[in-house]
Scaffold this motif. Structure first.
Motif, mmCIF file in Angstrom:
data_model
loop_
_atom_site.group_PDB
_atom_site.id
_atom_site.type_symbol
_atom_site.label_atom_id
_atom_site.label_comp_id
_atom_site.label_asym_id
_atom_site.label_seq_id
_atom_site.Cartn_x
_atom_site.Cartn_y
_atom_site.Cartn_z
ATOM 1 N N ARG A 202 0.857 -1.181 0.000
ATOM 2 C CA ARG A 202 0.000 0.000 0.000
ATOM 3 C C ARG A 202 0.888 1.224 0.000
ATOM 4 O O ARG A 202 1.931 1.255 0.660
ATOM 5 C CB ARG A 202 -0.923 -0.012 1.223
ATOM 6 C CG ARG A 202 -1.803 -1.245 1.286
ATOM 7 C CD ARG A 202 -2.449 -1.460 2.633
ATOM 8 N NE ARG A 202 -3.423 -0.435 2.956
ATOM 9 C CZ ARG A 202 -3.261 0.480 3.889
ATOM 10 N NH1 ARG A 202 -2.151 0.496 4.624
ATOM 11 N NH2 ARG A 202 -4.199 1.386 4.121
ATOM 12 N N GLU A 204 0.943 5.800 -0.438
ATOM 13 C CA GLU A 204 0.171 7.038 -0.400
ATOM 14 C C GLU A 204 0.091 7.727 -1.752
ATOM 15 O O GLU A 204 -0.664 8.686 -1.910
ATOM 16 C CB GLU A 204 0.795 7.996 0.635
ATOM 17 C CG GLU A 204 0.706 7.494 2.063
ATOM 18 C CD GLU A 204 1.337 8.468 3.030
ATOM 19 O OE1 GLU A 204 2.111 9.339 2.568
ATOM 20 O OE2 GLU A 204 1.053 8.368 4.246
ATOM 21 N N GLY A 206 -0.902 8.336 -5.682
ATOM 22 C CA GLY A 206 -2.138 8.081 -6.393
ATOM 23 C C GLY A 206 -1.994 6.950 -7.390
ATOM 24 O O GLY A 206 -0.906 6.656 -7.897
ATOM 25 N N PRO A 207 -3.107 6.270 -7.727
ATOM 26 C CA PRO A 207 -3.051 5.151 -8.666
ATOM 27 C C PRO A 207 -2.475 5.556 -10.030
ATOM 28 O O PRO A 207 -1.671 4.820 -10.612
ATOM 29 C CB PRO A 207 -4.506 4.703 -8.779
ATOM 30 C CG PRO A 207 -5.148 5.166 -7.513
ATOM 31 C CD PRO A 207 -4.466 6.447 -7.163
ATOM 32 N N THR A 552 -7.440 2.365 -5.758
ATOM 33 C CA THR A 552 -7.677 2.968 -4.444
ATOM 34 C C THR A 552 -8.408 1.981 -3.554
ATOM 35 O O THR A 552 -9.460 1.441 -3.925
ATOM 36 C CB THR A 552 -8.503 4.257 -4.584
ATOM 37 O OG1 THR A 552 -7.816 5.158 -5.455
ATOM 38 C CG2 THR A 552 -8.711 4.911 -3.228
ATOM 39 N N GLY A 556 -9.007 4.500 1.175
ATOM 40 C CA GLY A 556 -8.497 5.644 0.426
ATOM 41 C C GLY A 556 -7.021 5.575 0.105
ATOM 42 O O GLY A 556 -6.489 6.475 -0.556
ATOM 43 N N VAL A 557 -6.330 4.536 0.555
ATOM 44 C CA VAL A 557 -4.895 4.367 0.274
ATOM 45 C C VAL A 557 -4.736 3.480 -0.961
ATOM 46 O O VAL A 557 -5.476 2.502 -1.146
ATOM 47 C CB VAL A 557 -4.168 3.754 1.483
ATOM 48 C CG1 VAL A 557 -2.694 3.558 1.191
ATOM 49 C CG2 VAL A 557 -4.351 4.633 2.712
ATOM 50 N N THR A 558 -3.775 3.812 -1.822
ATOM 51 C CA THR A 558 -3.561 3.074 -3.067
ATOM 52 C C THR A 558 -2.963 1.694 -2.776
ATOM 53 O O THR A 558 -1.973 1.563 -2.040
ATOM 54 C CB THR A 558 -2.612 3.838 -4.012
ATOM 55 O OG1 THR A 558 -3.197 5.112 -4.302
ATOM 56 C CG2 THR A 558 -2.383 3.071 -5.296
#
Length: 617
Positions: A202, A204, A206-207, A552, A556-558
């Motif tokens: 995981r 922080e 973005g995807p 995501t 909310g964590v990628t």
């Protein structure tokens, strides 16, 4: 997950608890396993397909025609479907790799009798001797075509079936591979955990940012990569299939070159005495053989003469008598008005003229002999080539005076001399053999005959053998056969004023040349090298696929997932995936654990790099 770097790659052994294993490309060229695809229930989909262009195995056919309808029309329709189905099945079997290998093995086995049994196209004399000595095997070998293996029906059938098998295998696979090159790597499977190599963490970031960095990383590593939905799909190792196809194409080139060479080849031998020459025409050869489609117009127009032969030998030690220098100096020209050139021909250094090669194959001595009749007139004078019997050039042959001889009474007849030449005679009381190949103490031993040589009977006769059937021995004063040892310059007198024979001081040497023409040799060499390089590429290059999915998560964590799939079982896929994951993790490290994830998920252990050469099932 915490900030611990969690990029260790799990292989199949670590994924057993996940249920069915992912499809790994299965059995090499066999393609993707059907049972694995069924168990995965579409989870892999196109991701596990087409890692190879090899056709899928088909089970033994049952009834291709299906249920047989009633009536004559129904029977005809059923019979047509059945015939087409069987024809397709037979074609698939013929063009399969297994059958091609069996045919190649059969061709190798079929060539063995051609090496062990005398062949009619090479040596008719040995074939005749074999038939005379083996009255039972001879007729059997003749029926089986073992005296002419390479032109027999069964060898030609194997050859043609192998050719058809390779063609039928290569053409569809080539088009399929071209289609794969024009396409893109397939989308990621729905469940990446089923793949043989897998890792996740995981972050922080973005995807989109993760996928963009993954795309750059994979392209930098020479993967063919592109974005596909929520993942990046990449593939590498296409040269494996290129090598596989190149190997098969090279085999076809070798087969065509071999067939072409056998059909249009020619090979002839010519013995030339120093000072004599040769023109490349059919009548100039001592013996000649060629392929079935050879034409005399295919002979290159050239000529050459033997200017000098040089041979030196080891004089002491265990290798005494072994040649040190063994070469012939020739003057040659190409075409009717070609410029004369000089060339030194050695054993492994032939004279190249267009498609023909002139090899030096043998050497010997040609004593110069002068024969006079009862009146003292010269009736014969020339260098007589004698054939060596051993490594020290103990030589034998025949001297035939066929025309122009008359004895002291004017009676016309023919003379014959059985000759033995010893370039290094050991002296009186020693064996009548040469002690060394060089001209240290040359002696010519002659036994004289007179009568009819049999050359006018129209039957073929060797120039090196004396036909004594209608010949009489000359007798000496003691009533024994006239036989003398002559040194250079000495003369043997025939009894009753019948004439004389002189061994002249000038001893010439001869060299035997083999002129070969193998038009497909160059292409066969190209095919051999192509087969070696193609096989090396297909064995050592691994075709594999990698997917990077970034989505995501619920919190909310990628969540980043990476998985790899190889065509064959190899430790290279998890090892390479671990390296890629390490680089991507450095760019987007793991996100810190939240209290919720800490209570639900145990803290992972530090990742372990895959061991070098580790096996995966």
């Amino acid at each position: 997950m915490g900030t611990t770097r969690d990029t260790d790659v799990r292989t199949n052994d670590e994924n057993d608890e996940n249920g069915d294993r992912g499809n790994q490309g299965g059995k090499g060229d066999e393609g993707v396993r059907n049972d694995s695809a069924a168990r995965d229930a579409g989870d892999l989909g196109d991701a596990g397909a087409q890692l190879s262009t090899a056709p899928r195995e088909t089970a033994m056919p049952g009834s291709f025609g299906g249920a047989r309808p009633h009536g004559a029309t129904g029977w005809l329709v059923w019979a047509g479907r059945e015939a087409i189905g069987w024809a397709r099945w037979i074609w698939r079997q013929l063009t399969s790799m297994r059958v091609a290998l069996l045919l190649l093995f059969a061709l190798s086995l079929g060539a063995i009798p051609g090496s062990l049994i005398p062949q009619s196209g090479t040596d008719e004399t040995k074939v005749a001797d074999f038939r005379a000595q083996h009255t039972t095997l001879g007729p059997l070998y003749e029926k089986l075509g073992l005296f002419h293996v390479y032109s027999s029906a069964w060898f030609s059938a194997i050859y043609l079936l192998l050719f058809i098998s390779l063609i039928g295998c290569i053409v569809p696979r080539t088009w399929q591979f071209v289609g794969q090159l024009r396409g893109r790597p397939p989308r990621a499977p729905r469940v990446l955990t089923r793949l043989p190599a897998y890792t996740t963490w995981r972050t922080e970031a973005g995807p989109e940012e993760v996928r963009e960095e993954a795309l750059k990383l994979l392209k930098k590593r020479r993967f063919r990569a592109h974005p596909a939905g929520d993942a990046v799909a990449a593939e590498k190792g296409y040269l494996r299939e290129v090598g596989n196809l190149a190997f098969h194409i090279a085999l076809i080139v070798m087969l065509v070159a071999f067939a072409w060479g056998q059909l249009f080849k020619s090979e002839g031998n010519k013995l030339i005495v120093e000072g004599d020459g040769f023109a490349n025409t059919l009548t100039q050869y001592d013996d000649f053989k060629s392929g079935s489609l050879f034409d005399t117009n295919d002979l290159e127009p050239f000529s050459f003469g033997l200017k000098d032969f040089t041979g030196t030998y080891e004089e002491t030690g265990p290798n005494r008598g072994t040649p040190r220098t063994y070469q012939a100096t020739v003057d040659y020209s190409v075409g009717a008005d070609g410029e004369e050139k000089k060339k030194t021909v050695k054993v492994n250094q032939p004279l190249d003229i267009d498609d023909s090669k002139v090899y030096l194959t043998a050497h010997g001595y040609a004593p110069v002999v002068t024969v006079r009749n009862g009146k003292g007139d010269v009736v014969y004078r020339q260098a007589v080539p004698l054939l060596p019997l051993d490594s020290n050039s103990t030589s034998t042959g025949a001297i035939k005076v066929m025309d122009g001889y008359e004895d002291a009474k004017g009676k016309r007849e023919q003379l014959g001399f059985q000759a033995f030449f010893l370039p290094a005679y050991g002296g009186d009381g020693t064996a009548v053999v040469s002690q060394f190949p060089s001209l240290l103490n040359p002696v010519l031993n002659l036994a004289a005959y007179h009568g009819d040589l049999g050359v006018d009977a129209g039957l073929p006769q060797s120039v090196y053998q004396l036909e004594k059937k209608n010949m009489k021995e000359y007798k000496n004063s003691k009533g024994k056969q006239l036989r003398e040892n002559l040194k250079p310059g000495e003369t043997m007198q025939l009894p009753n004023g019948a004439g004389s024979v002189t061994f002249e001081k000038g001893i010439k040497e001869w060299a035997n040349f083999q002129v070969t023409r193998q038009p497909g040799a160059g292409w066969a060499l190209v095919g051999a090298f192509g087969a070696i390089f193609g096989l090396a590429a297909s064995l050592f290059i691994q075709r594999r696929r990698v997917w990077v999915r970034a989505v995501t998560g619920p919190d909310g964590v990628t969540v980043v997932e990476m998985a790899g799939l190889g065509r064959s079982e190899s430790a290279k896929v998890p090892e390479e995936l671990g390296v890629l994951a390490g680089h991507l993790y450095d760019l987007h490290p793991g996100a810190p654990d939240t209290p919720e994830t800490s209570s639900e998920t145990p803290t992972p252990e530090p990742p372990a790099a895959p061991a070098e050469g580790a096996e995966t099932k």
